[in-house]
Design an enzyme around this catalytic site. Sequence first.
Site, PDB file in Angstrom:
ATOM      1  N   VAL A 216       0.436  -1.095  -2.598  1.00 60.52           N
ATOM      2  CA  VAL A 216       1.144   0.174  -2.431  1.00 60.52           C
ATOM      3  C   VAL A 216       1.612   0.322  -0.983  1.00 60.52           C
ATOM      4  CG1 VAL A 216       1.050   2.664  -2.725  1.00 60.52           C
ATOM      5  CG2 VAL A 216      -0.231   1.186  -4.276  1.00 60.52           C
ATOM      6  N   ASP A 217       0.772  -0.068  -0.043  1.00 59.14           N
ATOM      7  CA  ASP A 217       1.178  -0.038   1.359  1.00 59.14           C
ATOM      8  C   ASP A 217       2.375  -0.952   1.604  1.00 59.14           C
ATOM      9  OD1 ASP A 217      -0.435   1.814   2.745  1.00 59.14           O
ATOM     10  OD2 ASP A 217      -2.124   0.441   2.723  1.00 59.14           O
ATOM     11  N   VAL A 218       2.341  -2.135   1.001  1.00 56.00           N
ATOM     12  CA  VAL A 218       3.449  -3.073   1.189  1.00 56.00           C
ATOM     13  C   VAL A 218       4.735  -2.515   0.585  1.00 56.00           C
ATOM     14  CG1 VAL A 218       4.308  -5.379   0.641  1.00 56.00           C
ATOM     15  CG2 VAL A 218       1.921  -5.073   1.319  1.00 56.00           C
TER      16      VAL A 218
ATOM     17  N   GLY B 188       5.954   0.187   2.843  1.00 55.39           N
ATOM     18  CA  GLY B 188       6.537  -0.388   4.051  1.00 55.39           C
ATOM     19  C   GLY B 188       7.942  -0.914   3.815  1.00 55.39           C
TER      20      GLY B 188
END
Length: 397
Positions: free
Chosen positions: A172-174, A177
């Site tokens: 999810v962070d990727v 980003g």
Amino acid sequence: MSDTASPGALTGIRVADFSRVLAGPYATMMLADFGADVIKIESPGGDDTRSWTPPVDADGQSTYFGAVNRNKRSVVCDLHTEDGLAKARAIAATADVVVENFRPGVMERYGLDAATLQAANPALVYCSISGFGREQGATLAGYDLLVQAVGGLMSITGQPDAPPTKVGVAVVDVLTGLNALSGILLALRERDRTGLGQRVDVDLLTSLLAGLTNQASSTLATGISPTRLGNAHPSIAPYEVFEASDRELVVAVGNDKQFRSFATILELPQLADDQRFATNASRVSHRGELRETINDALCVRSAAHWVSACAATGVPAGLVNSVGEAFDFAASLGLDAVAQTSDEATGRIQIQPANPIHLSHVPARYERVAPALGEHDGAVWLDEAARASVADVPAQP
């Protein structure tokens, strides 16, 4: 290392990076790989991921931190002090892009919010990354595992008879980003046309919901939420992991022609004419019977044998590789999946995944290893543009 570099797609763009951990640093590293001058503004304690060890690289640095902070300069700004805040404001005042992922309200408290900075510099692109938006969800902590849970991803990940499972990386962070990167580039393109910057807002929850794609669209269209299917696909069969005599492999049959070829490879051509398996819809309906039949056929020979046979007839199949094997596989295909960054001044070397975006004229470059905490304090604070900007920075409210 010299601050001069061959021109990149984003040469001339300065980024004041107030973000920490993964989503923001991943986005700003992508910008830095293509020539943006990214100044990582850290607290005296540094980015949290500096202490996320083990593992460490050859220099004893967190591999997590190194994975998303190459090509940047690091300065320390203690926002709780007058000098540190003035330093951060001066750097922000020279920036084309500001990126931050503090909880909503924090940057306003320091006079580093979009409204304040854009009042002095209308061309500024200001990107805010949050877990759950800037309104009702402003007080919620945006950790990837938490978002995987509340965002529905864990409900469709794992075996049907096992507990919900997270993806093995902070996906999810990727995703967030990458959305931040896209939003920044879109805003810069619009600035080229109008001369004006704008605010870019991305959050982890809606990034995940958009990333659920077909699973999300089926839920919205039918009102029925999908469930865990293990490695199977809700709409295609056979499309999952199978067992050969020595190890696991994946078979990803996408249409009836491929299935007929696959049945021939298995020496079971009659499967393609069996009414239970003749069409994709019928194969999905009889998934369990099909899986058992295929596993019985595959278990007599090695996974490598089956992958080779499938490749020869255009049936998608592959080994279930370890991460190390995956890099070896990419190399065997002639893909540049690994980047080595060398720092001539310190002798430090970092080996990391390469930037996956390949431009023919201005490719990504790897010129700085992930910086030590405050490594570039002097270089940035004494920069003529930063020093000249101090008088133009709004005073602390």
